[in-house]
Design an enzyme around this catalytic site. Structure first.
Site, PDB file in Angstrom:
ATOM      1  CG  HIS A   1      -0.372   0.012   2.537  1.00 24.17           C
ATOM      2  ND1 HIS A   1       0.040   1.171   3.159  1.00 24.17           N
ATOM      3  CD2 HIS A   1      -0.122  -0.980   3.431  1.00 24.17           C
ATOM      4  CE1 HIS A   1       0.514   0.896   4.362  1.00 24.17           C
ATOM      5  NE2 HIS A   1       0.446  -0.410   4.552  1.00 24.17           N
TER       6      HIS A   1
ATOM      7  CG  ASP B   1      -2.671   4.088   2.818  1.00 25.76           C
ATOM      8  OD1 ASP B   1      -2.196   3.027   2.361  1.00 25.76           O
ATOM      9  OD2 ASP B   1      -3.551   4.116   3.706  1.00 25.76           O
TER      10      ASP B   1
ATOM     11  CD  GLU C   1      -2.999  -1.424   5.522  1.00 24.23           C
ATOM     12  OE1 GLU C   1      -3.068  -2.468   6.219  1.00 24.23           O
ATOM     13  OE2 GLU C   1      -2.488  -0.354   5.944  1.00 24.23           O
ATOM     14  CD  GLU C   2      -1.484   2.194   7.718  1.00 27.55           C
ATOM     15  OE1 GLU C   2      -2.179   1.770   8.662  1.00 27.55           O
ATOM     16  OE2 GLU C   2      -0.315   1.839   7.520  1.00 27.55           O
TER      17      GLU C   2
END
Length: 363
Positions: A70, A72, A127-128
């Site tokens: 990811h 981010d 993703e976070e």
């Protein structure tokens, strides 16, 4: 537009990525840079979906592997741009989670023009944050053909050790009901906060279990992570909400894990409550019994790292599991430093992970 040179040493590529702010929901700039860097590579077919980029080889190999990461990060806290520590670590937001791993992906995506397996490189957003915003999940829903494969590697930080599968996680609100009254006449009411006490006692006394799944040990945990109730200092609370987080082993399906949590709550003996799930994410089995996993483990073992172990947290390998694709976690950086203000990744781990993946993809 920021230019990424995929031919520089991988640690310099990682530094360049860290220096591009990409807090969840604001990945446009880094996605533009990744797309621009990959598009000229004639051995890759590049597809963009929002701020997620998928780059695939089409060499007619009998096996296809998916390697994902990811783009981010969690919010920046004075740790971008990056810097080098006195002992040579890359320090900055995302150095561990997970731009060092993304740098390994990009470096190899450019260098491996004729791998022995077809490769799908996935770089995704968000993703976070909440699961329904996850870029990998969006690709799986809208274009599952783009992430089809025989085996997957998620380049989450593992200190260069293969971590099989992952625990599942769920959050639930237990709403304990009471009856409001003036606190001067408390006997007229029913205190919901007090009524929640047996549940808290059960949680405090609960001993988490460890389950062995396909040779790896997964430690469970059930915890109250938030409690709220009451509206004023002179009112008996008519509701108390206890938020629970259950981290469960891949021994259980999602439905089985829910039953286990509900049984634990019921064992407290409280009545007059509702249980509402606010987050449900299934676990993933280790996936190490797949032939491709065995060959990957052999290649990684040659870099001198420890034997595979269980992933104790939840990661997107669970999404691959839902698609029927065995998957493992493997990337540079200590996961215990992820999201830390002094997030840092040793350069040697970045090189080890690149070497482990390259050896496997060319063997």
């Amino acid at each position: 537009m920021t230019h990424l040179d995929l031919a520089v040493p991988v640690e310099l590529l990682a530094k360049a990525l860290v220096d591009i702010p990409s807090v969840s929901g604001n990945e446009d700039r880094i996605a533009d840079a990744v797309e621009a860097a990959l598009t000229p590579l004639v051995h890759l077919e590049v597809t963009r979906l929002g701020n997620a980029i998928v780059a695939r080889t089409h060499l007619g190999r009998p096996e296809r592997v998916v390697i994902a990461g990811h783009l981010d990060t969690v919010p920046i806290k004075g740790n971008v741009p990056s810097e080098w520590s006195a002992d040579g670590d890359l320090v900055g937001r995302g150095a561990v989670d997970m731009k060092a791993g993304v740098a390994v992906q990009l470096s190899l995506a450019a260098a491996l023009t004729a791998p022995t397996r077809d490769i799908t490189w996935v770089f995704y957003d968000q993703e976070e944050v909440e699961a329904d915003r996850n870029g990998l999940g969006r690709i799986a829903r809208e274009r599952p053909d783009l992430v089809a494969g025989d085996f997957a590697v998620l380049c989450e930080p593992t200190q260069g050790v293969i971590e099989g599968g992952c625990n599942g996680t769920m959050r639930a609100e237990v709403r304990v009901h009471g009856k409001a009254a003036h606190s001067a006449r408390a006997w007229k009411g029913l205190n919901a906060v007090h009524r929640a006490a047996p549940l808290l006692a059960v949680l405090a006394e609960h001993e988490p279990e460890t389950f062995t799944v396909d040779g790896l040990d997964y430690r469970e945990g059930v915890n109250a992570v938030r409690i709220s109730g009451g509206i004023a200092g002179n009112v008996i609370p008519d509701e108390c909400i206890v938020t629970l987080n259950y981290r469960f082993a891949p021994r259980w399906t999602l439905a089985e894990a829910q039953s286990r949590l509900e049984a634990l709550v019921a064992s407290s003996g409280i009545d007059g409550y509702d249980l509402v799930y606010t987050d449900l994410s299934g676990a993933a089995r280790p996936g190490l019994d797949a032939p491709l996993a065995a060959s990957f483990a052999e290649s990684v073992a040659r870099t001198g790292v420890a034997a595979p172990r269980a992933k104790q947290g939840w990661t997107d390998v669970a999404r691959f599991g839902e698609l029927g694709i065995p998957a493992v976690n493997y990337g540079p950086g200590d996961p215990e430093l992820a999201h830390a203000d002094d997030e840092r990744c040793p350069v040697i781990e970045i090189h080890q992970c690149r070497a482990g993946l390259e050896a496997w993809l060319t063997s």
